[in-house]
Every structure is written in C-alpha cells, then in structure tokens.
Write a protein that holds these residues in place. Structure first.
Motif, PDB file in Angstrom:
ATOM      1  N   CYS A 117       0.833  -1.213   0.000  1.00  0.00           N
ATOM      2  CA  CYS A 117       0.000   0.000   0.000  1.00  0.00           C
ATOM      3  C   CYS A 117       0.862   1.256   0.000  1.00  0.00           C
ATOM      4  CB  CYS A 117      -0.938  -0.010   1.202  1.00  0.00           C
ATOM      5  SG  CYS A 117      -2.157  -1.338   1.173  1.00  0.00           S
ATOM      6  N   LEU A 118       1.964   1.210   0.732  1.00  0.00           N
ATOM      7  CA  LEU A 118       2.884   2.353   0.733  1.00  0.00           C
ATOM      8  C   LEU A 118       3.508   2.545  -0.645  1.00  0.00           C
ATOM      9  CD1 LEU A 118       4.288   4.467   2.559  1.00  0.00           C
ATOM     10  CD2 LEU A 118       6.090   2.802   2.936  1.00  0.00           C
ATOM     11  N   PHE A 119       3.833   1.442  -1.308  1.00  0.00           N
ATOM     12  CA  PHE A 119       4.404   1.509  -2.651  1.00  0.00           C
ATOM     13  C   PHE A 119       3.405   2.106  -3.644  1.00  0.00           C
ATOM     14  CE2 PHE A 119       5.950  -1.039  -6.528  1.00  0.00           C
ATOM     15  CZ  PHE A 119       6.850  -0.050  -6.872  1.00  0.00           C
ATOM     16  N   VAL A 120       2.138   1.726  -3.527  1.00  0.00           N
ATOM     17  CA  VAL A 120       1.093   2.275  -4.403  1.00  0.00           C
ATOM     18  C   VAL A 120       0.939   3.776  -4.173  1.00  0.00           C
ATOM     19  CG1 VAL A 120      -1.375   2.219  -4.897  1.00  0.00           C
ATOM     20  CG2 VAL A 120      -0.128   0.077  -4.582  1.00  0.00           C
ATOM     21  N   THR A 121       1.008   4.193  -2.915  1.00  0.00           N
ATOM     22  CA  THR A 121       0.930   5.631  -2.608  1.00  0.00           C
ATOM     23  C   THR A 121       2.132   6.371  -3.182  1.00  0.00           C
ATOM     24  OG1 THR A 121      -0.210   5.061  -0.547  1.00  0.00           O
ATOM     25  CG2 THR A 121       0.652   7.293  -0.745  1.00  0.00           C
ATOM     26  N   PHE A 122       3.313   5.758  -3.061  1.00  0.00           N
ATOM     27  CA  PHE A 122       4.516   6.363  -3.643  1.00  0.00           C
ATOM     28  C   PHE A 122       4.367   6.521  -5.154  1.00  0.00           C
ATOM     29  CE2 PHE A 122       8.475   5.448  -5.924  1.00  0.00           C
ATOM     30  CZ  PHE A 122       9.247   6.536  -5.543  1.00  0.00           C
ATOM     31  N   ASP A 123       3.753   5.536  -5.805  1.00  0.00           N
ATOM     32  CA  ASP A 123       3.525   5.595  -7.254  1.00  0.00           C
ATOM     33  C   ASP A 123       2.745   6.855  -7.620  1.00  0.00           C
ATOM     34  OD1 ASP A 123       2.850   5.205  -9.892  1.00  0.00           O
ATOM     35  OD2 ASP A 123       1.480   3.550  -9.512  1.00  0.00           O
TER      36      ASP A 123
END
Length: 471
Positions: free
Chosen positions: A55-61
């Motif tokens: 989820c953090l990676f998706v937000t970073f995207d």
C-alpha cells in the motif's frame, strides 16, 4: 504417473539448489524463512506488514508520478494558471500529460480499495490495473505530439516511470504479498494466543489427522493451590535454611554460566548492524539451546557492572524491554532475589513475561572464581527460583530462566592523542523457557532480536552517562 515423477524430481532439484528451501541447519535460511513468515502474518487479523508495504508503494507511485508531471509542465516556463488551462481545462491527449497522473490516481484508488479496504487475495485487479496502464501508455506514445515537446527527456521519463511502477506493483503483489500471506496461513503460525481447537474446522467435524498433545498445551497461569501472593508493602520473610539454599544455588549458577561460556563451536544466529555485534547459539545436554551475545560498549566495565548490580530498579527508566524491575530481598553480598516483567516481542507472537530471579554478582578471575583482586571480568548470573509470596500472577505467564549471565570484560585503547579510553566487551548468556505455545523458529528470531535491541539501549544509556560526566 510420469507427471508426478517429474514434479518430485523438480522439487528435489529446487531443494538442492535454492537455500531458502533447504531443511539443514543453515542459519541464514532459518532467519529468512522466519522473516518471511512474520511478514505475511496478520496479528489479531490486522493487515500484514508485507501488504502495508505494498500500500505504501502504491501511494509512492501516485506521489512520484504527480511530482514528475509537475516538473515536466513547470519546465516550460508557464504560470500555474496557464498550466492549469492547457493541461486540464483544455485537455488534449496529444499535448497534455495530465492523463498519466489521472491513470496513476485511478490505479491508486483501485488497488487501495481492493487490496487494503476489501483485502482480497487475488491477482485479477492488479492485472487489470497494470494491463490498462500499459495499454494507455503505449497508445499515448503513438498519439503524443513529440515534435512540439519542450523537454522530451522529461516526458519520456514520466511515461517510463509510470510503466515501470505499474509493473513493479504487479510483481510485488504476485510474488511477495500473496505468496507470503499464503505461506504464513498454510504454516498456521501458532502463537500463545492461538485457540487450542482448530477454528477452521466445522463444529462436529472429525479430524483427518492425529493431533499431538502439544497442541493442547496452554501457558501456565496461577494454579488454584498456589501460595498466597504478597500484599503491597508486606516484607518477605525467609527461613535461614531457605536463605542458605538460595546462596548455594547462586554460587552454582555463577559457575554453571561460566562453564557454558567456555564451550567452543558456537553457531551464528544473527549479526547486528553495529560492528562486532553477534548472537550465537549452542545446544547443550543439560539446558537445551543456549544463546550468547557479544558486543562492545563504550564505557568502563566497572561503571556498567555497578549500574546493573546496584541500580536494577532503574532499568525500566532507560530500557523499554524491561517493564518492571524490583528487588525482593538482599540475601548477602552480591546475592539477591529480584522480580522482573519483560515487554512482549517476536512481532506480536510473544506476550509479556514475568520472572523471579536469584542473582549473583561478583568480580571474577580468569579461571572463573570470585576474587577480591584485580578482576578479569565482572559477572552477574541469574536463575529462576520460587519465592514465598511471589507465585505466578493471574493473566501473566511466568517465564523460567534456566541459566544466564552478563559478563563485562574491561578493555582499554589508546587514542591518537595519547589518551587512554576504557570500554567493555559485553557477553550475555541466555537460556529461557517462556512456558508458552511458541514454535522454535519464532523463539530463535525473538531471542536474537531481543538481545540485539537490548544492547542498543545499553549503549544509549552509556552515552548519556558519559555526557553527564558520570565516568
């Protein structure tokens, strides 16, 4: 039949070539498997740590794509009003890059909804988002008006970044999140809070396998016939016979710990980030598995020894791994009974434990004997004992310390300026029975982590003490 044999051959080949699947006593493989299981584990049915990272990676995207778009449009030298009008109000797929941000936003909303809010365990949604993103970006490359692009390098990087991030999300979910959560669930990681009866089996269904009596073991709490607990402020009264017995046990525990430290062939369990920090283990016939930590603390050994010996009740003030610490009774010079409550650990697998410890603290010579002369090291040993007025508490699991000690070896070094600085080689021997339904691989990871975390707090305390001029 041929397909079955081919699969068996492939599994054997995989086990022989991939260290993650080996069953031999390889420390790195054990730690990797343990970390993977902990990453996929859902404590109290909450989100697993590996899914939180997704989820953090998706937000970073989303944030990274938005930042890159902003850089691309600002490089043209236009005002914010002009940018808003050209990129959003008068949007055109041939000239505007804002659609890439919108795709990232839709991807973010879609993935967070299904994989965080709804918590699905299927790759179909990520396949849809990644496939749709790739299709749009490929089409964008063909229709975008590249000759009129002021900074084509930035536009190209924005498209490539969006393409790469969408595929990175698909890879991470399909090869990390879902497999680790499935593995943790398949292993049915047992903690001391796991129900004794299988919650997934319907009521009245017959078990298809023979259950070991170990599955029916639960943590020890206060037995009905336990002695009356001590009232607040009540003095602990011991007979002279019991005091003499404690003193003899204290001396024996000191010598037992010293002999264990001399055992060769320790096996590495884990290395710390600080140079020289190492946790090792060995299996003994008398105590079972024993752990040993070795590290360096930048302070005199005598100062650290006096702090552990005389100011034990202050440990919770600077060491969060200790919740409570009190002296029950002084039995003689360097011998006392203490009560400690430790914080939970193991990524939520292990709850807090309390211990009643018989301690022996003394300067020790090179052969392990208590000495009044210049010591080879300072030593504090501890074993669990039963003390009248301190039975196991209701709701608290009583741990058992089989053998353990702190060994503080004084060392010194000369700085380039000619100043002599003292430091301590810190050894910690630990062999505990936590009296709970905890799997061995979890204990291996938990004990190693506790020891490495403990020394961090010791070093912080030593640094603060030095700043205050206490040594």
């Amino acid at each position: 039949m041929a397909e079955h044999r081919i699969r068996e051959a492939a599994e054997i080949l995989l086990e022989s070539t991939n260290p993650r699947y080996r069953t031999a006593s390889n420390t790195q493989s054990i730690n990797l498997t343990t970390e993977d299981l902990l990453a996929g584990y859902r404590p109290n049915n909450r989100m697993s740590s590996v899914r939180r990272f997704f989820c953090l990676f998706v937000t970073f995207d989303l944030l990274f794509t938005s930042l890159m778009w902003l850089i691309c449009v600002v490089m043209k030298g236009e005002t914010l009003a002009q940018i808003f009008s050209r990129e959003i109000i008068h949007y055109s797929i041939k000239t505007s890059l804002f659609d890439i941000v919108l795709v990232a936003l839709l991807r973010f909303l879609l993935l967070i909804l299904f994989y965080a809010a709804l918590y699905i365990n299927n790759w179909s949604v990520i396949a849809l988002s990644t496939g749709g993103t790739c299709a749009f970006l490929i089409a964008k490359v063909f229709v975008y008006d590249w000759p009129d692009a002021s900074q084509p390098v930035y536009q190209v990087f924005l498209i490539l970044a969006s393409f790469t991030l969408s595929w990175g999300e698909a890879w991470f979910l399909d090869f990390r999140v879902l497999p680790l959560e499935l593995e943790a669930n398949a292993q049915r990681v047992v903690t001391e809070r796991t129900p004794l009866l299988n919650p997934d089996r319907p009521v009245g269904a017959q078990s298809t396998y023979g259950e070991s009596t170990v599955n029916w073991f639960s943590p020890v709490e206060t037995p009905e016939s336990s002695p009356r607990p001590r009232m607040a402020g009540e003095q602990v009264i011991l007979t002279q016979e019991l005091i003499d017995e404690y003193k003899q046990q204290a001396e024996e525990s000191l010598q037992s710990a010293w002999r264990l430290l001399q055992i060769p062939n320790w096996r590495v369990e884990k290395r710390g980030s600080h140079r020289g920090d190492i946790v090792e283990s060995t299996n003994t016939e008398q105590y079972g598995k024993v752990y040993k930590f070795t590290g360096v603390v930048e302070c005199p050994a005598k100062f650290l020894y006096d702090e552990f010996k005389n100011n034990m009740t202050k440990l919770p003030e600077w060491n969060p791994t200790i919740v409570k610490s009190e002296i029950i009774k002084e039995l003689g010079p360097g011998i006392d009974l203490s009560y400690q409550v430790t914080a939970g650990g193991g990524g939520g697998f292990i709850s807090a434990r309390d211990f009643v410890i018989l301690r022996r603290s003394a300067p020790v010579s090179r052969d392990g004997r208590v000495t009044d002369a210049e010591p080879y090291c300072y030593m504090t040993s501890g074993i669990s004992v039963e003390v009248p007025g301190f039975p196991p508490k209701k709701g608290m699991v009583r741990g058992h310390n089989k053998v353990g000690c702190w060994v503080l070896k004084p060392k010194s070094t000369q700085t380039p300026g000619g100043k002599i600085e003292e430091y301590t080689v810190f050894h910690w021997l630990m062999c505990c029975d936590l009296n709970g339904k905890i799997q061995p691989f979890i204990l291996d990871a938990a004990f190693a982590t506790v020891m490495l975390n403990y020394i961090v707090h010791v070093r912080k305390f030593a640094a603060k003490s030095k700043a205050k001029g206490l040594f």
